[in-house]
Write a protein that holds these residues in place. Structure first.
Motif, PDB file in Angstrom:
ATOM      1  N   ALA A   1       9.089  44.367  85.518  1.00 21.12           N
ATOM      2  CA  ALA A   1      10.585  44.651  86.107  1.00 21.12           C
ATOM      3  C   ALA A   1      11.048  46.357  86.007  1.00 21.12           C
ATOM      4  O   ALA A   1      11.567  46.518  87.426  1.00 21.12           O
ATOM      5  CB  ALA A   1      11.139  43.681  85.032  1.00 21.12           C
ATOM      6  N   VAL A   2      10.777  46.675  84.674  1.00 21.80           N
ATOM      7  CA  VAL A   2      10.941  48.531  84.961  1.00 21.80           C
ATOM      8  C   VAL A   2      10.432  48.976  85.688  1.00 21.80           C
ATOM      9  O   VAL A   2      10.885  50.199  86.937  1.00 21.80           O
ATOM     10  CB  VAL A   2      10.719  48.947  83.449  1.00 21.80           C
ATOM     11  CG1 VAL A   2      11.200  50.121  83.024  1.00 21.80           C
ATOM     12  CG2 VAL A   2      11.702  48.738  82.843  1.00 21.80           C
ATOM     13  N   GLY A   3       9.027  48.519  86.693  1.00 12.64           N
ATOM     14  CA  GLY A   3       7.612  49.229  87.633  1.00 12.64           C
ATOM     15  C   GLY A   3       8.539  49.327  89.023  1.00 12.64           C
ATOM     16  O   GLY A   3       8.809  50.228  89.724  1.00 12.64           O
ATOM     17  N   MET A   4       9.227  48.227  88.730  1.00  9.91           N
ATOM     18  CA  MET A   4       9.897  47.620  90.742  1.00  9.91           C
ATOM     19  C   MET A   4      11.214  48.924  90.178  1.00  9.91           C
ATOM     20  O   MET A   4      11.463  49.395  92.137  1.00  9.91           O
ATOM     21  CB  MET A   4       9.763  46.014  90.630  1.00  9.91           C
ATOM     22  CG  MET A   4       8.745  45.264  90.314  1.00  9.91           C
ATOM     23  SD  MET A   4       7.616  45.630  91.921  1.00  9.91           S
ATOM     24  CE  MET A   4       9.050  45.456  93.063  1.00  9.91           C
ATOM     25  N   TRP A   5      12.403  48.342  89.879  1.00  6.35           N
ATOM     26  CA  TRP A   5      13.104  49.661  89.606  1.00  6.35           C
ATOM     27  C   TRP A   5      12.352  50.552  89.828  1.00  6.35           C
ATOM     28  O   TRP A   5      13.236  51.210  91.034  1.00  6.35           O
ATOM     29  CB  TRP A   5      14.191  49.003  88.487  1.00  6.35           C
ATOM     30  CG  TRP A   5      14.996  50.226  88.051  1.00  6.35           C
ATOM     31  CD1 TRP A   5      14.413  51.288  87.467  1.00  6.35           C
ATOM     32  CD2 TRP A   5      15.828  51.275  89.077  1.00  6.35           C
ATOM     33  NE1 TRP A   5      15.794  51.978  86.888  1.00  6.35           N
ATOM     34  CE2 TRP A   5      16.144  52.505  87.716  1.00  6.35           C
ATOM     35  CE3 TRP A   5      16.236  51.294  89.869  1.00  6.35           C
ATOM     36  CZ2 TRP A   5      17.317  52.893  88.351  1.00  6.35           C
ATOM     37  CZ3 TRP A   5      17.703  51.562  90.820  1.00  6.35           C
ATOM     38  CH2 TRP A   5      18.518  52.856  89.900  1.00  6.35           C
ATOM     39  N   VAL A   6      11.418  51.233  89.216  1.00  9.06           N
ATOM     40  CA  VAL A   6      11.330  52.453  89.401  1.00  9.06           C
ATOM     41  C   VAL A   6      10.852  53.066  90.530  1.00  9.06           C
ATOM     42  O   VAL A   6      11.412  53.904  91.505  1.00  9.06           O
ATOM     43  CB  VAL A   6      10.318  53.012  88.413  1.00  9.06           C
ATOM     44  CG1 VAL A   6       9.844  54.660  88.348  1.00  9.06           C
ATOM     45  CG2 VAL A   6      11.084  53.318  86.833  1.00  9.06           C
TER      46      VAL A   6
END
Length: 387
Positions: A28-33
């Motif tokens: 989830a964090v990676g998709m935002w980043v």
């Protein structure tokens, strides 16, 4: 005093379920980043405004951690952790819908709240699961978090290259997170403490200075990690002049290197100890970010981000393990303090980079994590005072 585990699920099943939650969070964090550059462009905001919005994200995460910590101890992990997984999945829909600074700000507050909640819950569960094993396994959970981030980087780069709308990609990713969170919850464990030992353990309460010291180290290391998460792709695009799709590989190099380093950390820590992992890892990270600062080439920049990831890989799991075992009666609350301070660095600290980038080139702003890595090298021996 030792914890007893309720027989809600076999430890192996709980370990796999905890892997899934760490992977979910990293994904989830990676998709935002990896979508930060496209979202920044779609909303028409500047680097400095992005930095301020990341501050709001970090504040929401910190608040969520302080609420989730006591709730973990009070309500139980089998209830809280799945709920937080659903929350971050829903929140992942929102950044792709933003059209201006204030709508993106609201989206990031929701995303930060979901991320902060699941982070405390899954780390508390990891400590409980680790107690059922005769060897350290905490770093492997964080390695799976990195795998989630690396998968997100690869998927994000592919969808960006193919022209898939950011809103579509983030929405599908959110649905995946919700499904995983609901499916894995039944395999989690709960921890209970023998009531007869409570009075005997009053003297074992951890010193407040030690808790804050662990939190301070977590702050420095995770601020440095947050620089890679939020600014690696932008540094490649703006400083080295790469395309948006190529820029995504900067974060990918960092995430893959962290994954490798974290899979190796448990074995190395058993030999050299947690303090050495924190100290020498910080030294390696300092060399890596120094390379990023001075490199004019994409290949050397990728090497610098990878070295930065290897150096930061092992330190944070050592700090979280130390915090979770200081006092098993209040593991959630103690972890909330240390994890909370760490994620103030991870999620709000990069706002400082945004502010610095308003006055100097982005790569020169990376002197901040360089200095923090050097300070962490000298502060690492605090882990030797855990006992």
């Amino acid at each position: 005093m030792t914890s007893t585990l309720e027989a809600a699920a076999p430890p192996r099943a709980a370990r796999i379920a905890t892997f899934l939650y760490f992977g979910l969070n990293g994904f989830a964090v990676g998709m935002w980043v990896v979508h930060i550059p496209s979202i920044e462009r779609a909303t028409g905001i500047t680097h400095s405004m992005l930095g301020l919005l990341l501050l709001a994200l970090g504040g929401a995460a910190f608040l969520a951690m302080q609420l989730a910590g006591p709730l973990v101890d009070r309500l139980g992990q089998r209830r809280l952790v799945p709920a937080t997984g659903v929350l971050i999945g829903v929140a992942l829909f929102l950044p792709g819908l933003a059209t201006n600074w204030w709508s993106l700000g609201l989206a990031l507050i929701c995303l930060g709240f979901g991320n902060g909640s699941i982070d405390v819950g899954m780390n508390a569960q990891a400590v409980v699961v680790e107690r059922g094993y005769p060897r350290p396994i905490m770093a492997s959970f964080h390695a799976v978090w990195s795998i989630g981030g690396a998968i997100a980087a690869l998927i994000g780069a592919a969808t960006l290259r193919a022209g898939v709308p950011t809103q579509t990609t983030l929405s599908v990713a959110g649905v995946v997170c919700i499904v995983v969170a609901l499916g894995a919850g039944r395999f989690l464990l709960e921890a209970t403490e023998p009531a007869k030992e409570e009075h005997a353990e009053e003297r074992a309460k951890p010193p407040a200075k030690l808790v804050w010291a662990l939190g301070g180290l977590a702050f420095g290391l995770m601020l440095s990690e947050g620089v890679a998460n939020d600014w690696a792709a932008l540094q490649f695009r703006d400083v080295l002049g790469t395309s948006t799709s190529t820029a995504a590989y900067a974060y990918g190099a960092f995430a893959v290197a962290m994954t490798i380093g974290r899979f190796l950390t448990d074995r190395v820590a058993a030999v050299v100890g947690p303090a050495a992992i924190v100290r020498w890892g910080a030294a390696i990270a300092a060399v890596g970010i120094a390379i990023v600062i001075v490199s004019p080439w994409v290949a050397l920049g990728l090497f610098g981000w990878a070295l930065f990831g290897i150096g930061l890989a092992g330190g944070v799991p050592q700090l979280f393990t130390a915090a979770g075992n200081l006092d098993p009666r209040a593991a959630g609350a103690l972890m909330a303090r240390v994890v909370g301070l760490g994620y103030v660095g991870l999620l709000a600290g990069p706002a400082l980079i945004g502010g610095l980038a308003h006055f100097m080139p982005l790569n020169l702003a990376f002197i901040l994590p360089l200095v923090l890595c050097v300070l962490t090298f000298f502060g690492g021996p605090v882990l030797n005072s855990r006992k």
